[in-house]
Design a protein around this motif. Structure first.
Motif, mmCIF file in Angstrom:
data_model
loop_
_atom_site.group_PDB
_atom_site.id
_atom_site.type_symbol
_atom_site.label_atom_id
_atom_site.label_comp_id
_atom_site.label_asym_id
_atom_site.label_seq_id
_atom_site.Cartn_x
_atom_site.Cartn_y
_atom_site.Cartn_z
ATOM 1 N N ALA A 31 0.706 -1.383 0.046
ATOM 2 C CA ALA A 31 -0.119 0.095 0.004
ATOM 3 C C ALA A 31 0.988 1.295 -0.018
ATOM 4 C CB ALA A 31 -1.002 0.056 1.456
ATOM 5 N N LEU A 32 1.922 1.280 0.826
ATOM 6 C CA LEU A 32 2.540 2.531 0.957
ATOM 7 C C LEU A 32 3.800 2.563 -0.171
ATOM 8 C CD1 LEU A 32 3.991 1.956 4.812
ATOM 9 C CD2 LEU A 32 2.257 3.896 3.572
ATOM 10 N N ALA A 33 4.133 1.455 -0.921
ATOM 11 C CA ALA A 33 4.970 1.473 -2.246
ATOM 12 C C ALA A 33 3.835 1.911 -3.417
ATOM 13 C CB ALA A 33 5.139 0.181 -2.570
ATOM 14 N N ALA A 34 2.718 1.568 -3.426
ATOM 15 C CA ALA A 34 1.613 1.887 -4.251
ATOM 16 C C ALA A 34 1.578 3.544 -4.375
ATOM 17 C CB ALA A 34 0.358 1.456 -4.038
ATOM 18 N N PRO A 67 -0.657 13.747 -6.000
ATOM 19 C CA PRO A 67 0.549 13.112 -5.455
ATOM 20 C C PRO A 67 0.446 12.916 -3.748
ATOM 21 C CG PRO A 67 0.735 15.416 -5.739
ATOM 22 C CD PRO A 67 -0.541 15.248 -6.290
ATOM 23 N N SER A 68 1.284 12.092 -3.436
ATOM 24 C CA SER A 68 1.092 11.743 -2.120
ATOM 25 C C SER A 68 2.160 12.780 -1.413
ATOM 26 C CB SER A 68 1.702 10.257 -1.882
ATOM 27 O OG SER A 68 1.858 10.012 -0.260
ATOM 28 N N ASN A 69 2.497 12.570 -0.258
ATOM 29 C CA ASN A 69 3.439 13.538 0.431
ATOM 30 C C ASN A 69 4.493 13.155 1.295
ATOM 31 O OD1 ASN A 69 2.295 13.498 2.924
ATOM 32 N ND2 ASN A 69 1.606 15.374 3.134
ATOM 33 N N MET A 85 -6.434 8.334 -5.391
ATOM 34 C CA MET A 85 -5.432 9.534 -5.668
ATOM 35 C C MET A 85 -4.639 9.177 -6.844
ATOM 36 S SD MET A 85 -3.829 9.927 -1.728
ATOM 37 C CE MET A 85 -2.456 11.066 -2.020
ATOM 38 N N LEU A 86 -4.425 7.926 -7.231
ATOM 39 C CA LEU A 86 -3.731 7.722 -8.546
ATOM 40 C C LEU A 86 -4.680 7.839 -9.640
ATOM 41 C CD1 LEU A 86 -1.916 4.095 -7.668
ATOM 42 C CD2 LEU A 86 -0.697 6.511 -8.317
#
Lengths: 237, 237
Positions: free
Chosen positions: A41-44, A124-126, A118-119
Motif C-alpha cells: 500500500a505504501l509503495a503504491a 500526489p502523496s506527500n 489518488m492515482l
C-alpha cells in the motif's frame, strides 16, 4: 505468575506444545502477510503503482480468513486442552494479537483504497505519508518480532515509538489543515492524505496493542491502560 | 456412602452458572456506563454544556478499569472452570464484547474532547452530528439488549442499521468537504465535526461487532466477515 521461556520451550516435545507452536506460527504467517500488504500500500503511493494498491486490497480476504481460522484454533485448544497458567496466557495473547493484526489489515486496505483514488485523480502523496508510513511499518515489524521472541524490551520500544508517531501525526495534521485554510483548492486532495495518516496512526496503536499482549504473556500483567513509565517498570523489574 | 453424581454436578453447575451470570452482568453494567458516557458527550454538544463533556471524559478511567476486571474474570473462569461448548462460547463472546465496549468508550472520550474544544472556541455543532449520534446510540443500546436477551434477530437489525449509518456518514462528509472548498473560514470548525462523525461511525462498527459476538454465542458461527445477507440467513435458519 512469570513466564519461564526456558521451561516453556523445553517441553516443546509434547503434542500440546506442538499445537501451541502451530497457532503461534500461524499468527506469525498472518503477520508476514499483513506486513507485505502494508508495504504494498505504501509503495503504491510512493511509486504511483496502481497494481500494488490493488494487490494490497486483494490481501484483505485472505487476512480475514486467517483471522477466523486462528480464532477457531484458539477456542478449540481451550476446549480440548484446558490450558492453564502460561499456556493459557499464550492462547489469550495470540487470540488478542490476532484481532489487532486483522485491524491492521483493515486500515491498510483503507490506505490502499485511497491510493487507488489518488492515482486515478492524479493527486500526489506527500513526504509525511512516506515518513510516518516507514515509522509505523517498523513498529508493526518490531511488535511481531517481539512476539516471536518473547522480547518484552523490544515490545516496550514499540510503545515508546508510538509517542513519536503521535507527535509526527499531529504536526502533519496541523500543516494539512492550515494549507486547506490558505488554499481551498487543496481541500479534496489533503482530505485523502488526512485519512491515510489517520489509518497509519491507528496501525501504530494496533502495533502497541500487540506489544501489550506480549508483555501480558511474559509478565502476566495487563498493561493496556498503563503509562509508558509503568510499562518500562513492568518490563525491566 | 453413595455419591450422588447428579446432585453433585447440579451443585457445581449452579455455582458455575452464577459465576457466568456475574461476568455477564458486569459486562452489562459496563455497557450502561458506556451508554451514559455517550449520552453525556452528545448532550454536551447539543446543549453546549461543558460539564457534561467533562463528565464523559472522566468516565474513561472507570470504563478502562472495568474492562481489565472483566478480562481477568474471563481468563480466571477459563483456567478454573475449564468451560466447554456453549459456556466457553459465552466467556469468549463476553471477552470480545468487553473489548469492543471499551473501544466505544475511547471513541466517546474523543467526541467529548472535541465537544470541549468546540465549546471553548464558540463553534456550534450541526444537525448531522445530532442525527447520526442518535442513530448510533440506538445501535449501541440494541446491541447490548440483544446480548442481554440472546436476541439474534435484534443483533441482525443492528448490523442492518450500520449500512444506513454508513450512508448518512458519507453524505454528511461530502457536504462538510464541499463546504470547506467553498468557504475556507469553515475548515477548522468543519474538521472538528468530521472527527466527531468519524468516531460516531466507528462506534456503530463496534455495536455491530458486539452483535456479531452475540450471534456467535447463540449460533456458534463467526459472522464477523459475513455479508448482511449471510448474517440474516445465519440468524433465521
Amino acid at each position: 505468575m512469570k513466564f519461564d521461556k526456558a521451561s516453556h520451550s523445553e517441553h516443546i516435545s509434547t503434542h500440546f506444545d506442538a499445537e501451541l507452536e502451530q497457532i503461534k506460527s500461524n499468527l506469525m504467517a498472518m503477520g508476514g502477510l499483513v506486513e507485505q500488504q502494508l508495504a504494498d500500500a505504501l509503495a503504491a503511493l510512493a511509486s504511483r503503482d496502481a497494481l500494488l494498491a490493488e494487490r494490497a486490497q486483494k490481501s484483505d480476504n485472505k487476512i480475514n480468513q486467517m483471522e477466523i481460522t486462528i480464532d477457531e484454533e484458539c477456542i478449540r485448544i481451550i476446549a480440548r486442552r484446558q490450558p492453564a497458567a502460561s499456556d493459557l496466557r499464550l492462547v489469550v495473547a495470540i487470540s488478542k494479537a490476532n484481532r489487532d493484526l486483522e485491524r491492521v489489515g483493515d486500515e491498510t486496505c483503507r490506505i490502499a483504497r485511497y491510493a487507488t483514488k489518488m492515482l486515478r485523480e492524479g493527486v500526489p502523496s506527500n513526504t509525511e505519508v512516506r515518513h510516518i508510513g516507514r515509522h509505523v511499518s517498523e513498529m508493526v515489524r518490531n511488535s511481531l518480532t517481539a512476539f516471536a521472541r518473547y522480547d518484552t524490551e523490544l515490545a516496550y520500544q514499540v510503545a515508546r515509538e508510538d509517542f513519536n508517531v503521535d507527535e509526527e501525526y499531529k504536526f502533519a495534521m496541523r500543516a494539512l489543515v492550515t494549507d486547506m485554510m490558505e488554499e481551498p483548492r487543496h481541500v479534496a486532495r489533503n482530505m485523502n492524505i488526512i485519512w491515510i495518516l489517520r489509518s497509519l496512526e491507528r496501525i501504530g496503536d494496533h502495533a502497541c496493542n500487540i506489544s501489550d499482549h506480549l508483555i501480558y504473556l511474559v509478565k502476566g500483567i495487563n498493561v493496556s491502560h498503563s503509562s509508558l513509565e509503568q510499562i518500562k517498570e513492568t518490563v525491566r523489574e
